[in-house]
Design an enzyme around this catalytic site. Structure first.
Site, PDB file in Angstrom:
ATOM      1  N   ASP A 269       8.311 -24.656  -9.759  1.00 42.33           N
ATOM      2  CA  ASP A 269       7.374 -23.899 -10.614  1.00 42.33           C
ATOM      3  C   ASP A 269       8.123 -23.279 -11.809  1.00 42.33           C
ATOM      4  OD1 ASP A 269       5.312 -22.262 -11.638  1.00 42.33           O
ATOM      5  OD2 ASP A 269       6.103 -20.520 -10.292  1.00 42.33           O
TER       6      ASP A 269
ATOM      7  N   GLU B 103       8.413 -25.430 -17.210  1.00 39.54           N
ATOM      8  CA  GLU B 103       7.846 -25.879 -18.694  1.00 39.54           C
ATOM      9  C   GLU B 103       9.154 -26.034 -19.628  1.00 39.54           C
ATOM     10  OE1 GLU B 103       6.554 -23.103 -16.780  1.00 39.54           O
ATOM     11  OE2 GLU B 103       4.863 -24.500 -15.976  1.00 39.54           O
TER      12      GLU B 103
ATOM     13  N   ASP C 121      -1.908 -21.171 -12.749  1.00 38.20           N
ATOM     14  CA  ASP C 121      -2.515 -19.962 -12.538  1.00 38.20           C
ATOM     15  C   ASP C 121      -4.049 -19.334 -12.792  1.00 38.20           C
ATOM     16  OD1 ASP C 121      -0.093 -19.499 -11.328  1.00 38.20           O
ATOM     17  OD2 ASP C 121       0.832 -18.410 -13.261  1.00 38.20           O
TER      18      ASP C 121
HETATM   19  C1  GLC Z   1       3.791 -18.642 -11.253  1.00 37.77           C
HETATM   20  C2  GLC Z   1       3.315 -19.597 -10.340  1.00 37.77           C
HETATM   21  C3  GLC Z   1       2.556 -19.297  -9.136  1.00 37.77           C
HETATM   22  C4  GLC Z   1       3.499 -18.332  -8.492  1.00 37.77           C
HETATM   23  C5  GLC Z   1       4.354 -17.352  -8.984  1.00 37.77           C
HETATM   24  C6  GLC Z   1       5.541 -16.553  -8.294  1.00 37.77           C
HETATM   25  O1  GLC Z   1       2.860 -17.724 -11.653  1.00 37.77           O
HETATM   26  O2  GLC Z   1       2.383 -20.636 -11.166  1.00 37.77           O
HETATM   27  O3  GLC Z   1       1.941 -20.129  -8.168  1.00 37.77           O
HETATM   28  O4  GLC Z   1       3.098 -17.854  -7.089  1.00 37.77           O
HETATM   29  O5  GLC Z   1       4.716 -17.717 -10.473  1.00 37.77           O
HETATM   30  O6  GLC Z   1       6.426 -17.405  -8.047  1.00 37.77           O
END
Ligand code: GLC
Length: 778
Positions: free
Chosen positions: A406, A409, A483
């Site tokens: 995650d 980017e 998200d």
């Molecule tokens: C970001 C991700 C989400 C995750 C959060 C905490 O917002 O997109 O899926 O739960 O970070 O790690």
């Protein structure tokens, strides 16, 4: 912020200037038609290369000779194929079996046609061009009948005609509106459908790029902030051909493990070992199928990657082992940011071995993410990729087979939302700035992770989930769409979004089921779970601070419906797995827009609220609150509704009734699906597999491939698989089933595939491999 008020449209604000001057390549000065086809023009150099008879690459560099070996994405080289060359006074014509390029010399223009002389891609009076600031741009004619698909992860509708889109990997927590652009993934590729025939364009440029199908009715453009104009044109002519051609260049998904195709439960976060155990036990007690529990950032010690918080997760090895025995795997999140902490081993190694992103002057780039001030591995460098990959032994030694990437980017908590574009990446010996490589940071993190995991898993298939990526991401990772929110609108939008990702080569993808942010509700979660059961990736995930949304959170009524659909996911697993096999072999999406199978049918061109699973199943979920009837468009053929068994005529719109427990599913008459069975969480491999044939009566001939193997190792690469090419021929008096090809030596648990005919007429006899059998023996 002022930009969020009406100030944004203040007349004094700078808007796109009409006075932008593009310089085009100008007239041809010299050509060399011997090896690559090379052209020197007044204002630029062009190389044309053929990758196959149906794929041509055009590269234009306004300063130097085009760079031909820089791609982060394309996996193959040009091929030596027969090209017929004719050099005339004003024109050069290059012809392969599938393509004809008519190159006009003065000014230099390249128009591309298929082998029947139909125009594929034609230039306008502006051709290939650039600006003094380094921007490069291609102008292409737009036809009135053109429809555009793909572009990776985009909100809005399926057909992108009339849209202007940008590629710049961005962390967008909110909003995800139809106009919100860009999001986390950049896939600078699209497919054009024109009068039932398709072609594709892949713009292999990693800078911030734009696709403008909006500003002018007669032409569209694709452009980038820097680099060279480097694009591939794929001839099609069918939408499926374009996908095969595009994934021939950029790679196909590795065959996923069966467990990764099961149900995933996630939350930001399940915060303690006890909570995770209780969660798992709930699934077991309630007999709700599950394969994976995700651990979000709270499992770590102060959000330091490659650690567990010993207070909240005192014995992760035991937890993972115990859950495995229950039939559940753990997938932990791993973000790229490494906490700046001189007492933390990963940070120490990164500094000591010089693996973090730096400025040209030598100082490390620091940005703030979950752990606080952090450094970022330079995944553009092989040394850093190998290091990162090896570090995953921390997880694999504990029995972990899947990782969730995650914030890659990369997301940074600052004004620009990301790394300073001036950071100088090592780029495997050819240093260049983050401005150029931003969009591939996530892709290369995926490469490092997937390849590292693969090495450590001793023949088992790794699973990797990612938020950011670039064209080619499918080679390493499954993509979830970030998200979203618990809005009906986001359920609606997820369909075209996942379909366009599928058209962009990313077959294994899906949204957060139930919605990530905001509070979900019983009806929305139920309807979303029904859809999720048939999307390629199926994970329920929810953000911190919002209502818990496990399938039992809203009472028995809703729980039992969700359970039924999650079980259905497992009953359909043999069918799904065969489709994933097809995706890994041919690049075709598992979840498809209808136009992919019916490219001549205009009604399918922007059909957003229905989708196909493979080539013979249409799903038309309810996507609105309090609604139990909806219009369903069915294309050519007769279609059997699963719940009622009613037959509907194609090329018609029907009003279909669906109570909360019903998801309208239609199977094409004359075709078949292969189903397994749900046994229990501990025992997921079916003992019985059956083939449901939806009898036709008028000569329908359906061919498909059934594929199976152990579902978790790479043994299939050495012949341990079962592959059956099956045909079903429906006639008035006979239903003929033949296995026309059998390959592989995998012996599944079941010894036969039972045949189950739906809609067999009185006069119809079933003939299996020439006999009156009721099953296919393996
Ligand atoms: C970001 C991700 C989400 C995750 C959060 C905490 O917002 O997109 O899926 O739960 O970070 O790690």
């Amino acid at each position: 912020m002022l930009e969020d008020t009406s100030f944004a449209i203040h007349p004094g604000m700078e808007h796109e200037s009409k006075a932008i001057v593009y310089r085009d390549v100008g007239n041809l000065i010299a050509e060399d038609l011997t090896d690559n086809y090379q052209f020197t023009c007044e204002n630029g150099n062009i190389v044309i290369q053929f990758y196959t008879d149906s794929i041509v690459r055009i590269t234009m560099n306004q300063h130097n000779e085009p760079k031909l070996k820089h791609s982060k994405t394309v996996m193959v080289d040009k091929k030596d194929i027969n090209v017929d060359v004719s050099n005339k006074e004003n024109q050069i014509i290059l012809t392969t079996k599938q393509l004809q390029l008519i190159i006009q010399k003065f000014p230099f223009r390249v128009d591309i046609f298929d082998n029947h002389g139909n125009e594929i891609l034609a230039e306008t009076d502006r051709g290939m061009a650039f600006r003094e600031n380094g921007e490069i741009i291609a102008f292409k004619k737009m036809h009135e009948t053109d429809h555009f698909y793909g572009f990776g992860e985009k909100t809005g509708h399926l057909d992108k005609r009339g849209e202007k889109m940008e590629m710049w990997n961005s962390d967008v927590y909110a909003p995800h509106n139809p106009e919100t652009d860009p999001l986390y993934e950049s896939i600078p590729y699209f497919m054009t459908l024109r009068n039932g025939k398709a072609h594709g364009v892949f713009f292999d440029n990693t800078y911030r790029s734009k696709f403008d199908m909006k500003s002018n009715p007669d032409y569209y453009t694709f452009s980038a902030e820097g680099g060279q104009l480097d694009y591939y044109v794929m001839a099609g002519p069918e939408p499926k051909d374009v996908l095969e051609q595009y994934t021939y260049l950029t790679g196909r998904i590795p065959l996923p493990s069966k467990w990764s195709l099961g149900y995933h439960q996630s939350r930001y976060s399940y915060e303690t070992e006890a909570e995770v155990r209780e969660l798992a036990q709930n699934f077991i007690d309630k007999e709700i199928p599950i394969d994976v529990i995700h651990l979000d950032i709270h499992y770590m010690n102060g959000y330091r990657v490659f650690t567990f918080d010993k207070e909240h997760f005192p014995n992760p090895e035991q937890l993972i082992k115990d859950l495995r025995e229950m039939g559940i795997r753990i997938v932990p999140i791993v973000d790229p940011g490494v906490k700046k902490d001189s007492e933390y081993a990963i940070y120490q190694e990164g500094v000591n071995q010089d693996l973090f992103c730096k400025y040209i002057e030598g100082q490390t780039y620091f940005g703030e993410v979950w752990p606080g001030i952090s450094a970022f591995p330079d995944f553009t460098d092989e040394k850093a990729r190998n290091w990162w990959g090896k570090k995953h032994a921390f997880y694999t030694n504990m029995g972990i087979e899947g990782i969730w990437n995650d914030m890659n980017e990369p997301s940074v908590f600052n004004e620009t939302k990301t790394m300073d574009v001036e950071v100088m990446h090592r780029n495997d010996g050819e240093p260049t700035t983050h401005r150029e490589l931003h969009n591939v940071y996530g892709l290369l993190m995926g490469k490092a992770t997937y390849e590292g995991m693969k090495k450590q898993l001793n023949g088992k298939r790794p699973f990797l989930l990612t938020r950011a990526g670039f064209a080619g991401v499918q080679r390493y990772a499954t993509v979830w769409t970030g998200d979203n929110r618990s809005f009906w609108e986001h359920l609606q939008m997820s369909l075209p979004m996942v379909m366009n990702l599928g058209i962009s080569g990313v077959a294994f993808t899906g949204p957060d089921v139930g919605g990530f942010a905001h509070d979900t509700n019983a009806e929305l979660l139920t309807r979303w779970t029904q859809v999720g059961a048939f999307t390629p990736f199926f994970r329920n995930h929810c953000a911190i601070g919002f209502r818990y949304q496990e399938p039992w959170q809203f009472g028995e009524k809703y729980e039992s419906i969700m359970k039924k659909y999650i079980q259905m996911r497992y009953e359909w697993m043999p069918q799904l797995y065969s489709l994933f096999y097809e995706a890994s072999e041919r690049g075709l999406p598992v979840m498809r827009p209808l136009f992919m199978e019916f490219p001549e049918d205009e009604k399918t061109y922007n059909l957003n609220d229905q989708f196909m699973l493979g080539d013979n199943v249409i799903l038309a979920p309810i996507l609105q609150p309090s609604v139990t009837d909806r219009a369903v468009y069915l294309p050519k053929g007769n279609w059997v509704e699963l719940v009622t068994g009613k037959v509907y005529e194609g090329e018609n719109t029907h009003l279909i009734h669906a109570e909360l427990e019903d998801l309208p599913i239609f199977v094409k008459q004359g075709s078949a699906i292969i189903k397994g069975e749900w046994i229990s969480n501990k025992e997921k491999t079916p003992k019985h597999v059956s083939m449901d044939i939806y009898a036709g009566y008028s000569g329908e001939n359906y061919q498909f491939t059934y594929y199976d193997d152990d579902g978790e190792t790479f043994d299939y690469e050495n012949g341990s698989y079962l592959k059956l090419d099956i045909e079903v021929i429906s006639n008035k008096d006979k239903l003929v089933v033949n296995v026309i090809n059998k390959k592989g030596d995998f012996k599944p648990r079941y010894q036969e595939i039972d045949i189950n005919v739906i809609g067999l007429s009185d006069g119809q006899e079933v003939v299996v491999n020439g006999q009156n059998h009721t099953s296919i023996s393996i």
